[in-house]
Design a protein around this motif. Structure first.
Motif, PDB file in Angstrom:
ATOM      1  N   UNK A  18      32.274  38.899  43.672  1.00  0.00           N
ATOM      2  CA  UNK A  18      33.657  39.091  44.115  1.00  0.00           C
ATOM      3  C   UNK A  18      34.234  37.845  44.812  1.00  0.00           C
ATOM      4  N   UNK A  19      33.433  37.231  45.670  1.00  0.00           N
ATOM      5  CA  UNK A  19      33.939  36.066  46.402  1.00  0.00           C
ATOM      6  C   UNK A  19      34.266  34.905  45.473  1.00  0.00           C
ATOM      7  N   UNK A  20      33.379  34.696  44.498  1.00  0.00           N
ATOM      8  CA  UNK A  20      33.639  33.632  43.526  1.00  0.00           C
ATOM      9  C   UNK A  20      34.965  33.858  42.810  1.00  0.00           C
ATOM     10  N   UNK A  21      35.138  35.084  42.369  1.00  0.00           N
ATOM     11  CA  UNK A  21      36.368  35.422  41.652  1.00  0.00           C
ATOM     12  C   UNK A  21      37.590  35.211  42.537  1.00  0.00           C
ATOM     13  N   UNK A  22      37.460  35.666  43.767  1.00  0.00           N
ATOM     14  CA  UNK A  22      38.566  35.532  44.713  1.00  0.00           C
ATOM     15  C   UNK A  22      38.976  34.081  44.905  1.00  0.00           C
ATOM     16  N   UNK A  23      37.963  33.237  44.997  1.00  0.00           N
ATOM     17  CA  UNK A  23      38.214  31.819  45.217  1.00  0.00           C
ATOM     18  C   UNK A  23      38.956  31.209  44.027  1.00  0.00           C
ATOM     19  N   UNK A  24      38.469  31.539  42.819  1.00  0.00           N
ATOM     20  CA  UNK A  24      39.101  31.015  41.611  1.00  0.00           C
ATOM     21  C   UNK A  24      40.524  31.554  41.469  1.00  0.00           C
ATOM     22  N   UNK A  51      35.005  34.837  34.260  1.00  0.00           N
ATOM     23  CA  UNK A  51      34.887  36.275  33.951  1.00  0.00           C
ATOM     24  C   UNK A  51      34.073  36.474  32.669  1.00  0.00           C
ATOM     25  N   UNK A  52      34.411  35.698  31.647  1.00  0.00           N
ATOM     26  CA  UNK A  52      33.707  35.840  30.356  1.00  0.00           C
ATOM     27  C   UNK A  52      32.240  35.465  30.487  1.00  0.00           C
ATOM     28  N   UNK A  53      31.990  34.472  31.363  1.00  0.00           N
ATOM     29  CA  UNK A  53      30.634  33.956  31.467  1.00  0.00           C
ATOM     30  C   UNK A  53      29.711  34.908  32.238  1.00  0.00           C
ATOM     31  N   UNK A  67      39.002  47.622  38.032  1.00  0.00           N
ATOM     32  CA  UNK A  67      39.306  47.359  39.435  1.00  0.00           C
ATOM     33  C   UNK A  67      40.321  46.235  39.549  1.00  0.00           C
ATOM     34  N   UNK A  68      40.184  45.276  38.659  1.00  0.00           N
ATOM     35  CA  UNK A  68      41.065  44.111  38.695  1.00  0.00           C
ATOM     36  C   UNK A  68      41.570  43.823  37.289  1.00  0.00           C
ATOM     37  N   UNK A  69      42.846  43.445  37.193  1.00  0.00           N
ATOM     38  CA  UNK A  69      43.395  43.081  35.893  1.00  0.00           C
ATOM     39  C   UNK A  69      43.944  41.665  35.953  1.00  0.00           C
TER      40      UNK A  69
ATOM     41  N   UNK B   2      43.308  39.489  46.364  1.00  0.00           N
ATOM     42  CA  UNK B   2      44.637  38.941  46.651  1.00  0.00           C
ATOM     43  C   UNK B   2      45.137  38.138  45.460  1.00  0.00           C
ATOM     44  N   UNK B   3      46.172  37.384  45.693  1.00  0.00           N
ATOM     45  CA  UNK B   3      46.611  36.425  44.703  1.00  0.00           C
ATOM     46  C   UNK B   3      47.114  37.034  43.425  1.00  0.00           C
TER      47      UNK B   3
END
Lengths: 97, 251
Positions: A18-24, A51-53, A67-69, B2-3
């Protein structure tokens, strides 16, 4: 967690990512809001590539909500600015000013 | 999150909830949902058909333009062979415009092709989900009481609803692209209607509006180069190339 890239389908991703995704994701938004088209295209592509990787593609017949789109991969800079980060559609959560 | 994804997710999820929030009775929700899904699939099919139609129209225009390019090139050679450099230049100017339009059309055809592929894949994914929902719906109806059924239905329907929202966005993008292409096709048709790509032998001797406009478009650099090249070719070839228009000239 389940992540959908619009136009591509759903991916199952470990919660620890989750954190990695958030950062990107934040990097893509920053580029978009900073008006830097090249940076936006690069960071947004990196986000989806990630995401794909790390994600496992879900079968088409699975019936779960995500959860996320994420917007589609061919989202243009103008679309990103206008639709996804502009002041338009959805009010900001808690940006005090 | 977020974002971008945060806001985007919220927008899409709000749409899905609106889509699903229809009936209070679980059985009704099931049947309503399924009907809505089938309707949605029909719409996607229609969307694909629209893209294909737009693509065919552009392909037909591209074929016509290709013919114009060949024809105008031939006529430029013939005019030059007959010592009519002005006429040759006119033909080459028109050829340049036709080639530029042709390049644009070709890249747009590729773009529509891309939209068609994406929509077809989306339709396939949605079809699979709708089919899975149909199966699940029967299981839910058979096995659960109303309260439990409600929960399971809303889970399953969310999965399909999200796919419908996804396809909806793909459709919207395809429609936008198709609209742009229609405008483009219309513009090419206007050029055609104005006689821009017509047989130059059909024109009177005087320079018309089109030629003045073409000159102003500034295609002259390319035209000069081509004219020089053609002259060189004809020069080494020797004898003039026969009469202009080869019997096709109008009376």
């Amino acid at each position: 967690m389940i992540v959908r890239i619009m136009g591509e389908g759903q991916f199952r991703i470990d919660d620890s990512d989750r954190d990695n995704l958030n950062e990107l994701d934040n990097a893509a938004v920053a580029a978009s809001e900073g008006g830097d088209e090249t940076a936006f295209l690069t960071t947004f592509a990196a986000l989806l590539d990630h995401v794909r990787e790390v994600g496992t593609r879900m079968a088409d017949d699975e019936l779960e909500g995500s959860d996320v789109l994420f917007p589609p991969a061919d989202t243009t800079f103008a679309e990103a600015k206008h639709e996804f980060t502009g002041e338009g559609l959805i009010p900001d959560e808690d940006q005090g000013d | 999150m977020a974002g971008m994804s945060g806001r985007f997710s919220t927008v899409v999820k709000a749409k899905i909830n609106k889509l699903l929030d229809k009936a209070e009775d679980p059985g009704e929700t099931l049947d309503y949902s399924y009907q809505a899904q089938l309707q949605n699939l029909q719409n996607v099919k229609k969307g694909i058909a629209d893209v294909v139609t737009a693509k065919k129209r552009l392909q037909m225009q591209a074929e016509k333009l290709e013919q114009s390019v060949v024809k105008l090139d031939t006529q430029a050679r013939q005019a030059l062979g007959a010592g009519k450099e002005d006429l040759a230049r006119m033909a080459l100017e028109r050829k340049t415009v036709a080639q530029t339009e042709l390049q644009t059309l070709d890249s747009q055809i590729v773009e529509l092709e891309d939209q068609q592929t994406k929509l077809t894949e989306s339709e396939q994914r949605l079809r699979t989900k709708v089919e899975a929902f149909r199966t699940k719906k029967e299981v839910i109806k058979a096995q659960y009481n109303a309260a439990e059924a409600q929960v399971r239905i809303s889970e399953a329907a969310t999965g399909v609803g999200e796919e419908m929202a996804d396809v909806g966005l793909a459709m919207q993008r395809a429609v936008d692209k198709t609209e742009q292409m229609r405008a483009r096709a219309g513009a090419v048709e206007e050029l055609e209607a104005a006689g821009t790509f017509d047989d130059i032998t059909q024109l009177g001797s005087g320079e018309d509006d089109i030629d003045r406009q073409l000159r102003e478009l500034g295609a002259s650099g390319q035209v000069d180069d081509e004219l020089a090249k053609m002259k060189a070719e004809l020069g080494t070839g020797g004898a003039p190339q026969g009469e202009l228009g080869e019997g096709k000239a109008g009376a």
